[in-house]
Design an enzyme around this catalytic site. Sequence first.
Site, PDB file in Angstrom:
ATOM      1  N   ASP A 455      -9.757  26.978  -6.859  1.00  0.00           N
ATOM      2  CA  ASP A 455      -9.844  25.538  -7.097  1.00  0.00           C
ATOM      3  C   ASP A 455     -10.765  24.878  -6.068  1.00  0.00           C
ATOM      4  O   ASP A 455     -11.104  25.467  -5.030  1.00  0.00           O
ATOM      5  CB  ASP A 455      -8.430  24.948  -7.004  1.00  0.00           C
ATOM      6  CG  ASP A 455      -8.243  23.712  -7.887  1.00  0.00           C
ATOM      7  OD1 ASP A 455      -9.248  23.077  -8.247  1.00  0.00           O
ATOM      8  OD2 ASP A 455      -7.083  23.389  -8.199  1.00  0.00           O
ATOM      9  N   ASP A 523      -7.644  19.133 -16.355  1.00  0.00           N
ATOM     10  CA  ASP A 523      -6.240  18.881 -16.020  1.00  0.00           C
ATOM     11  C   ASP A 523      -5.540  18.104 -17.128  1.00  0.00           C
ATOM     12  O   ASP A 523      -4.332  17.896 -17.067  1.00  0.00           O
ATOM     13  CB  ASP A 523      -6.141  18.107 -14.700  1.00  0.00           C
ATOM     14  CG  ASP A 523      -6.263  19.030 -13.498  1.00  0.00           C
ATOM     15  OD1 ASP A 523      -6.113  20.249 -13.669  1.00  0.00           O
ATOM     16  OD2 ASP A 523      -6.508  18.528 -12.384  1.00  0.00           O
TER      17      ASP A 523
HETATM   18  C1  GLA Z   1      -6.105  20.886  -9.423  1.00  0.00           C
HETATM   19  C2  GLA Z   1      -6.069  21.824 -10.596  1.00  0.00           C
HETATM   20  C3  GLA Z   1      -4.661  21.869 -11.151  1.00  0.00           C
HETATM   21  C4  GLA Z   1      -3.702  22.311 -10.069  1.00  0.00           C
HETATM   22  C5  GLA Z   1      -3.804  21.389  -8.885  1.00  0.00           C
HETATM   23  C6  GLA Z   1      -2.986  21.920  -7.717  1.00  0.00           C
HETATM   24  O1  GLA Z   1      -5.897  19.566  -9.841  1.00  0.00           O
HETATM   25  O2  GLA Z   1      -6.976  21.459 -11.573  1.00  0.00           O
HETATM   26  O3  GLA Z   1      -4.595  22.737 -12.250  1.00  0.00           O
HETATM   27  O4  GLA Z   1      -4.029  23.623  -9.693  1.00  0.00           O
HETATM   28  O5  GLA Z   1      -5.142  21.234  -8.442  1.00  0.00           O
HETATM   29  O6  GLA Z   1      -3.043  21.096  -6.627  1.00  0.00           O
END
Ligand code: GLA
Length: 695
Positions: A455, A523
């Site tokens: 990420d 997300d």
């Molecule tokens: C990002 C990712 C999510 C999750 C969060 C965790 O927003 O896109 O899927 O992994 O971080 O903090």
Amino acid sequence: MDAVTFDPATRTWLLRTANSSYALRLDDAGLLRHVHWGRPLTPAQAAAVPLREGPASSFDGAVREEYPSEGGARFGVPALQVRYADRGRGLQWRHTGHRIDGGALALSFHDDHHPLELELHYRVHPDSDVVERWASLRHTAEAGTAQDTPVEVLRLDSACWTLPVLDDYRLSHVTGGWSGEFRLHRTPLPAAETTLTSRRGITSHQANPWLMVDGGDAGEEHGEVWGAALAWSGSWRITASRSHTGDVAVTGGAGHEGPAVVLRAGGTWETPVFAGLYTDGGFGAASRAWHRYTAGHVLPRPDELRPVVYNSWEAVQFDVTEEKQRELAARAAALGVELFTVDDGWFGARRSDAAGLGDWTPAPDRFPDGLGPLVAEVRRLGMRFGLWVEPEMVNPDSDLYRAHPDWVLHTAHRDRTELRNQLVLNFARPDVAEWALGWLDALVAEHRIDYLKWDMNRAFTEAGWPGAADPDRLWHDHVHGVHRVMDRLRAAHPGLRIEACAGGGGRVDLGVLARTDQVWTSDNTDAHDRLSIQHGYSQLYPARTMTAWVTDSPNPLTGRRLPLAFRFRVAMAGALGIGGDLLHWSPEELAEAARLVEEYKEIRPVVQQGELHRLRDAVQYTLGDRVVVVAWRLPSVYDGAAPAPLRPAGLDPQRRYRDEATGEVHHGAVLLAHGLPLRLAGDWASAVVRLTAVD
Ligand code: GLA
């Protein structure tokens, strides 16, 4: 047919792919001119193409140059700009030679006075209509000689693409934001300079580094389309310039305006690839060609089926405990999930987004015996194990930051802007990149981790490196640093797969896809919203890379309630995953989910490796004799008659197709003309149609 040919009489180079040609020529004045990009030409035909005259007035001066550098009577967007040690500017190129090697062509130029050599690179592949282009700039002075003075590179684009003169032009591109990525737009291209860009250090949610241009008349299955996509995971800029005389050029490359890098004697600066594609088969054919290219020349493991993943983020957020993960894992395994991923919250003092990033050891209160027992349990349940990491980030409230406050991007005398309470580690620093590789390597090795969700949850600010000789270079070197750590990690662990993520789809491009297997698309997991996100994503990137989870209803982000089957059918259009709180799904829902996972596994090879046709409220994938259509019905007004039939694409009218659900056999010609045997009743209905060609 040679892929690249040179005609010495006209000094014309021609690159040929199966369905397109690309030609350029050195004119009498020694300028490299664009000649052709479009339908196939023979070398004789390419040599006969007349050069387009430039405007007659002294106020214009512009001709269609292949790679317009700053200097002389040029008034457009320069692909290349430098500043010399004496503060002077401008380039004056002399062609010095070319090399042809199979499908690769390199043209060399030297500046008339300054110690600079420019190489323009082209490459074509036998199985693709994509033309790859990139550039490199070399400082040719010997160290210690009079010309050994630094040159500041203000701009070095990978390529400038010139379009044929059309009656009109239309631009296709995507825009968006967090949880709303990849919104497709088709708009007239104005007679102006239109810049698509990211200044964030990542490709961004706001724009994605590709565009397509057509004459305003192309459709999904017909018409000429020209497109270009940049293989770069950092800041970038692509400018499409349209003059009132109808000349369109698209120059693009890594970096945004402002930062400059210093080139010293003996140094070379090489750009990423800016790939171009021409098709006369419409936007659908363009997408299929990009997907084929991505599979054939970008992805590390294109032929491997992507597993059905479970991810615990939406179910537990930061409340990650061994016990809850075990419970979720048991439920996931029972549904047929093949890979179980523990998301954010497993390490250090990470109980919210306020602390712990950078301290990559399992939290002892949550995993008293480390990750080992959970990994063993996941394996015992027959699944592979995945883990979330965010290696480029640090919370100021972390042991790492307390020990190394100088490791982050920062500028002297400026505040360090925190976004999501975190700062960006400077991966341009070799010690930082080595540190990351060190702990990632140890972690993956210790648990034989199968999958990392990598990420990156904030943009660059104060992108400085106090004390560095050439601080702006970090905009590029951070990206190279990230790519290199991924590459080395994969090389050390051939079984490791990586999912790219930046708060969803904030870092998606052909560069990151060269070292990852799939992408966390957004997300936003609301299946209704996902339809447009996936539609935009599919314009360039293939379904096998598009992770799509089925999550809870009502959706935690949007509050929308949607049937489980609809949520599944939307996610089945990509690499299916599950991200809901399975501990709260009813026995009926779990049973239905297990059936739908099975349905997905049955169609998975066709979805993930087949060719995509986008239909109305449906997508079709074709692989060999198999055809799969995933269809959705959105709320609509009843207007007195059944909706128009859903007509498939690309079937063979001479063949007959068996519907695998009913056993009925249909003529391809009838299906093409009259539509699929499909009735979707009610809002949010969905269906999968499976056809197999039988004769
Ligand atoms: C990002 C990712 C999510 C999750 C969060 C965790 O927003 O896109 O899927 O992994 O971080 O903090």
